[in-house]
Design an enzyme around this catalytic site. Structure first.
Site, PDB file in Angstrom:
ATOM      1  N   ARG A  76       5.915 -20.821  20.342  1.00  7.78           N
ATOM      2  CA  ARG A  76       5.679 -22.426  20.302  1.00  7.78           C
ATOM      3  C   ARG A  76       4.182 -22.697  19.889  1.00  7.78           C
ATOM      4  O   ARG A  76       4.063 -23.613  19.442  1.00  7.78           O
ATOM      5  CB  ARG A  76       5.717 -23.034  21.931  1.00  7.78           C
ATOM      6  CG  ARG A  76       5.589 -24.586  22.110  1.00  7.78           C
ATOM      7  CD  ARG A  76       6.420 -25.047  23.319  1.00  7.78           C
ATOM      8  NE  ARG A  76       6.288 -24.429  24.507  1.00  7.78           N
ATOM      9  CZ  ARG A  76       4.942 -23.943  25.380  1.00  7.78           C
ATOM     10  NH1 ARG A  76       3.989 -24.756  25.047  1.00  7.78           N
ATOM     11  NH2 ARG A  76       5.406 -23.423  26.291  1.00  7.78           N
ATOM     12  N   TYR A 129       8.596 -46.652   7.123  1.00  6.16           N
ATOM     13  CA  TYR A 129      10.132 -46.153   7.568  1.00  6.16           C
ATOM     14  C   TYR A 129      10.463 -46.632   8.952  1.00  6.16           C
ATOM     15  O   TYR A 129       9.585 -46.741   9.945  1.00  6.16           O
ATOM     16  CB  TYR A 129       9.586 -44.553   7.373  1.00  6.16           C
ATOM     17  CG  TYR A 129      10.819 -43.716   8.075  1.00  6.16           C
ATOM     18  CD1 TYR A 129      11.859 -43.474   7.224  1.00  6.16           C
ATOM     19  CD2 TYR A 129      10.985 -43.175   9.306  1.00  6.16           C
ATOM     20  CE1 TYR A 129      13.020 -42.878   7.436  1.00  6.16           C
ATOM     21  CE2 TYR A 129      12.165 -42.616   9.653  1.00  6.16           C
ATOM     22  CZ  TYR A 129      13.303 -42.340   8.838  1.00  6.16           C
ATOM     23  OH  TYR A 129      14.435 -41.526   8.908  1.00  6.16           O
ATOM     24  N   ASP A 211       1.417 -41.590   5.108  1.00  2.00           N
ATOM     25  CA  ASP A 211       2.742 -41.045   5.117  1.00  2.00           C
ATOM     26  C   ASP A 211       2.879 -40.872   3.628  1.00  2.00           C
ATOM     27  O   ASP A 211       3.156 -41.797   2.717  1.00  2.00           O
ATOM     28  CB  ASP A 211       4.051 -41.889   5.583  1.00  2.00           C
ATOM     29  CG  ASP A 211       5.065 -41.306   5.590  1.00  2.00           C
ATOM     30  OD1 ASP A 211       5.567 -40.376   4.796  1.00  2.00           O
ATOM     31  OD2 ASP A 211       5.907 -41.674   6.567  1.00  2.00           O
ATOM     32  N   LYS A 236      12.488 -34.460   2.953  1.00  2.00           N
ATOM     33  CA  LYS A 236      12.651 -35.177   1.693  1.00  2.00           C
ATOM     34  C   LYS A 236      12.549 -34.235   0.344  1.00  2.00           C
ATOM     35  O   LYS A 236      13.011 -33.107   0.341  1.00  2.00           O
ATOM     36  CB  LYS A 236      11.939 -36.605   1.772  1.00  2.00           C
ATOM     37  CG  LYS A 236      12.202 -37.310   2.984  1.00  2.00           C
ATOM     38  CD  LYS A 236      13.604 -37.693   3.292  1.00  2.00           C
ATOM     39  CE  LYS A 236      13.686 -38.317   4.803  1.00  2.00           C
ATOM     40  NZ  LYS A 236      12.702 -39.322   5.169  1.00  2.00           N
TER      41      LYS A 236
HETATM   42  C1  LIG Z   1      12.582 -39.711   6.456  1.00  2.00           C
HETATM   43  C2  LIG Z   1      11.407 -40.323   6.538  1.00  2.00           C
HETATM   44  C3  LIG Z   1      10.439 -40.110   7.920  1.00  2.00           C
HETATM   45  C4  LIG Z   1      11.073 -39.500   8.860  1.00  2.00           C
HETATM   46  O1  LIG Z   1      11.430 -38.191   8.669  1.00  2.00           O
HETATM   47  P1  LIG Z   1      12.451 -37.183   9.357  1.00  2.00           P
HETATM   48  O2  LIG Z   1      12.317 -35.945   9.040  1.00  2.00           O
HETATM   49  O3  LIG Z   1      13.861 -37.881   9.207  1.00  2.00           O
HETATM   50  O4  LIG Z   1      11.991 -37.297  10.891  1.00  2.00           O
HETATM   51  C5  LIG Z   1       9.143 -40.496   7.879  1.00  2.00           C
HETATM   52  N1  LIG Z   1       8.659 -41.289   6.822  1.00  2.00           N
HETATM   53  C6  LIG Z   1       9.251 -41.354   5.600  1.00  2.00           C
HETATM   54  C7  LIG Z   1       8.757 -42.250   4.542  1.00  2.00           C
HETATM   55  C8  LIG Z   1      10.561 -41.098   5.581  1.00  2.00           C
HETATM   56  O5  LIG Z   1      11.408 -41.248   4.400  1.00  2.00           O
END
Ligand SMILES: *Cc1c(COP(=O)(O)O)cnc(C)c1O
Length: 422
Positions: A76, A129, A211, A236
């Protein structure tokens, strides 16, 4: 934990040249060329004194001695697959430090909880998001943190207005940016956000968090434009095969040591298997993202010329005299592989198109090797009320594409027959 930058005879090596090896030494694992999966919950100390020293560093009870590394204690806190992955991720974003999480949302939530306190106000670009939107407007509000949104692409005055309004509601603590915005591909000027944060900072520094899931880590590097923190859904492009959920936060050593501390106590770190899958993904990151970016241009050009298509939202098609173009030139290295477009008509035509696709799969998410299509208004952005959707530029006729690595002619053939069917 590996420090420094990869170099060869005084020559800086690019990230793609060291993604197969950086941070791992075969002598750790019987000479194994590839890093194994360290599927273990705990690690054996050689002596009690060593265990004591490892805990002193892990809990920040003293500063490390020169060249003293944090030892492995418990998965952890740290694990070789995670530490090596973090070392490799720092190279793409020129970051000092990184922390990896079991999802993008875990990365975002842990980071925001690290730096926000009751009575704080946060300013954020809009749209963000869906999960982040919910966190900001329905979870953090319960802890006395107030969200204030400015529309992506609205220009510097809109940000100033929202900053002024935010300061009336609380102590401005953080500017949160998602750029390009999903699904409209509108970009936010990170440098300008960083200037505003610097100007508004008092004894407490206002942080800028970006982000970078849509263009990073190849085509946009927010830290070099003044951001303090970069966040990812590694699910992604970085994971890239639609088979793993993970996230990351990158930034300075100082900020990341705070994020890691909270990660330890919330337990939001990724497991070794997730870490290992991502190490494998990183070896082909540049290949995949470059291929997807090139494919997207063929598709965007095809769509822009098609009589059934009303409008294409694609960074590679920005007009020279559009103010967005100037930000794009400064901030982005390439237009990426996310395209949205409005089909002539409305939801019915969009649905007929989506139902007719054969090679391109109808699914949310993005950044994988396979091309995906979805309908933002009724899927990824369906919890946004219709009047807010239209303010954000999300129309019932809009379709979002995540372009994969297939042959571009095959993708175009699929788009063509589905547009006919619509
Ligand atoms: C998918 C996504 C998230 C969230 O990510 P997860 O891995 O699904 O928790 C956050 N920001 C953006 C821009 C995303 O496309």
């Amino acid at each position: 934990m590996m420090e420094g930058k990869p170099r060869l005879n005084g020559h800086d090596l690019r990230p793609e040249s060291v993604m197969m090896s950086w941070g791992y030494h075969p002598e750790w694992s019987e000479g194994a060329l590839k890093c194994p999966i360290f599927q273990t919950s705990t690690f054996v100390f050689r002596t009690a004194e060593e265990g004591k020293a490892f805990f002193e560093l892990a809990y920040g009870l003293r500063e490390p001695a020169p060249a003293e590394n944090r030892g492995l204690i418990y998965s952890r806190l740290n694990n070789p697959d995670l530490e090596i992955l973090e070392d490799r991720l720092t190279l793409w974003d020129s970051a000092q430090a990184c922390a990896v999480f079991e999802s993008g949302m875990a990365a975002i939530a842990t980071t925001l909880l690290t730096f926000l306190r009751p009575g704080d106000a946060i300013v954020h670009s809009e749209p963000v998001y869906g999960g982040t939107e919910y966190l900001l407007h329905h979870v953090l509000t319960g802890f006395g943190i107030t969200p204030n949104a400015f529309p992506a692409g609205a220009g510097p005055e809109a940000l100033e207005r929202v900053v002024t309004a935010a300061k009336e509601k609380g102590r401005l603590a953080l500017i949160y940016v998602e750029t390009p915005a999903n699904p409209t591909n509108v970009i936010v000027d990170i440098t300008h956000c960083a200037e505003v944060a610097r100007r508004e900072s008092t004894d407490r520094k206002i942080l800028v968090a970006v982000d970078n899931t849509f263009l990073g880590p190849l085509w946009q590097h927010p830290l070099t434009h003044g951001a303090d923190l970069v966040l990812y859904s590694l699910t992604k492009y970085v994971g890239g095969h639609s088979d793993v959920i993970a996230g990351a936060c990158l930034g300075s050593r100082e900020l990341l040591s705070e994020v890691r501390a909270l990660r330890t106590f919330l337990g939001t770190m990724a497991g070794p298997w997730t870490g290992w899958l991502l190490l494998r993904s990183l070896e082909t990151l540049k290949l995949r993202m470059t291929c997807e970016m090139k494919n997207a241009r063929y598709l965007a050009d095809f769509l822009a010329d098609h009589p059934r298509v009303n409008r294409v939202y694609y960074l590679g098609h920005l007009d020279e005299d559009d103010p967005q173009h100037e930000i794009y030139r400064r901030q982005c290295h390439a237009p990426g592989a996310m395209i949205s477009f409005d089909i002539h008509g409305g939801e019915a035509e969009a649905f007929r198109f989506l139902n007719a696709l054969k090679l391109i799969k109808l699914a949310v998410s993005l950044g994988g090797t396979e091309s995906l299509a979805e309908h933002p208004a009724t899927m990824t952005h369906s919890d946004i009320p219709p009047q807010d959707q239209s303010r954000m530029g999300i129309t019932p006729a809009m379709i979002r594409l995540s372009v994969g690595v297939e042959h571009p002619s095959d993708l175009i053939a699929d788009l063509e027959q589905a547009l006919e069917a619509a």
